[in-house]
Design a protein around this motif. Sequence first.
Motif, PDB file in Angstrom:
ATOM      1  N   LYS A  48       1.611  -5.333  -4.142  1.00 30.42           N
ATOM      2  CA  LYS A  48       1.119  -4.704  -5.366  1.00 30.42           C
ATOM      3  C   LYS A  48      -0.380  -4.468  -5.237  1.00 30.42           C
ATOM      4  O   LYS A  48      -1.138  -5.384  -4.877  1.00 30.42           O
ATOM      5  CB  LYS A  48       1.405  -5.620  -6.558  1.00 30.42           C
ATOM      6  N   CYS A  49      -0.806  -3.236  -5.483  1.00 28.52           N
ATOM      7  CA  CYS A  49      -2.217  -2.887  -5.388  1.00 28.52           C
ATOM      8  C   CYS A  49      -3.005  -3.600  -6.482  1.00 28.52           C
ATOM      9  O   CYS A  49      -2.637  -3.527  -7.651  1.00 28.52           O
ATOM     10  CB  CYS A  49      -2.378  -1.370  -5.523  1.00 28.52           C
ATOM     11  N   SER A 100       2.835  -0.625  -2.780  1.00 30.40           N
ATOM     12  CA  SER A 100       2.628   0.170  -1.570  1.00 30.40           C
ATOM     13  C   SER A 100       3.249  -0.537  -0.376  1.00 30.40           C
ATOM     14  O   SER A 100       3.377  -1.758  -0.378  1.00 30.40           O
ATOM     15  CB  SER A 100       1.134   0.360  -1.288  1.00 30.40           C
ATOM     16  N   CYS A 123      -3.952   1.118  -0.283  1.00 26.90           N
ATOM     17  CA  CYS A 123      -2.980   1.545  -1.284  1.00 26.90           C
ATOM     18  C   CYS A 123      -2.628   3.023  -1.066  1.00 26.90           C
ATOM     19  O   CYS A 123      -3.511   3.848  -0.831  1.00 26.90           O
ATOM     20  CB  CYS A 123      -3.578   1.335  -2.673  1.00 26.90           C
ATOM     21  N   HIS A 183      -1.549   4.955  -3.288  1.00 28.62           N
ATOM     22  CA  HIS A 183      -1.772   5.697  -4.522  1.00 28.62           C
ATOM     23  C   HIS A 183      -3.249   5.915  -4.834  1.00 28.62           C
ATOM     24  O   HIS A 183      -3.638   6.979  -5.280  1.00 28.62           O
ATOM     25  CB  HIS A 183      -1.092   4.974  -5.692  1.00 28.62           C
ATOM     26  N   CYS A 184      -4.088   4.899  -4.603  1.00 26.44           N
ATOM     27  CA  CYS A 184      -5.499   5.048  -4.978  1.00 26.44           C
ATOM     28  C   CYS A 184      -6.452   4.764  -3.825  1.00 26.44           C
ATOM     29  O   CYS A 184      -7.652   4.960  -3.957  1.00 26.44           O
ATOM     30  CB  CYS A 184      -5.839   4.148  -6.173  1.00 26.44           C
ATOM     31  N   GLN A 195       0.260  -0.283  -8.559  1.00 21.95           N
ATOM     32  CA  GLN A 195       1.434   0.332  -7.930  1.00 21.95           C
ATOM     33  C   GLN A 195       1.805  -0.453  -6.669  1.00 21.95           C
ATOM     34  O   GLN A 195       0.963  -1.105  -6.072  1.00 21.95           O
ATOM     35  CB  GLN A 195       1.108   1.781  -7.529  1.00 21.95           C
ATOM     36  N   ALA A 223      -5.843  -2.806  -7.593  1.00 24.84           N
ATOM     37  CA  ALA A 223      -6.652  -1.871  -8.379  1.00 24.84           C
ATOM     38  C   ALA A 223      -5.811  -1.069  -9.374  1.00 24.84           C
ATOM     39  O   ALA A 223      -6.167  -0.962 -10.539  1.00 24.84           O
ATOM     40  CB  ALA A 223      -7.404  -0.924  -7.446  1.00 24.84           C
ATOM     41  N   CYS A 224      -4.666  -0.502  -8.923  1.00 25.43           N
ATOM     42  CA  CYS A 224      -3.913   0.384  -9.812  1.00 25.43           C
ATOM     43  C   CYS A 224      -2.549  -0.190 -10.198  1.00 25.43           C
ATOM     44  O   CYS A 224      -1.861   0.375 -11.047  1.00 25.43           O
ATOM     45  CB  CYS A 224      -3.740   1.767  -9.185  1.00 25.43           C
ATOM     46  N   SER A 230      -7.254   1.901  -2.456  1.00 27.24           N
ATOM     47  CA  SER A 230      -7.946   0.619  -2.478  1.00 27.24           C
ATOM     48  C   SER A 230      -7.387  -0.312  -1.408  1.00 27.24           C
ATOM     49  O   SER A 230      -6.248  -0.148  -0.969  1.00 27.24           O
ATOM     50  CB  SER A 230      -7.763  -0.056  -3.838  1.00 27.24           C
TER      51      SER A 230
END
Length: 99
Positions: free
Chosen positions: A7-8, A15, A25, A27-28, A13, A10-11, A30
């Motif tokens: 689990k990221c 990954s 990540c 998605h973002c 989500q 920062a956001c 990080s």
Amino acid sequence: MAVSTRKCPACGQWSNWSQNPDDKCEHCGSILDPQGLRARQLQEEEALRQKKNLNIALIEIYPYDSSLTRFGKRIVQGFQLTLMGIISFIIWVVTVLAG
Ligand SMILES: [Zn+2]
């Protein structure tokens, strides 16, 4: 290497994570495992410090050494100092080129 998910931080989500500290990540972008990355950086810094200490470890000349031993050790010291000079120069060149 096993691929898992993480689990990221920062956001939030999930990954794919190959358990590398510097995986990012999807998605973002990080870092997925900032603590792991920091731990690895500390390890590398420590290894670098130890390597530096090794370079500075000059052979010691004792007062009770015979003149021949002292002469030999002086040559080794000269060689060590030359080597250190070359290494410092290379590090300096790399630093200048990288900057
Ligand atoms: Zn993210």
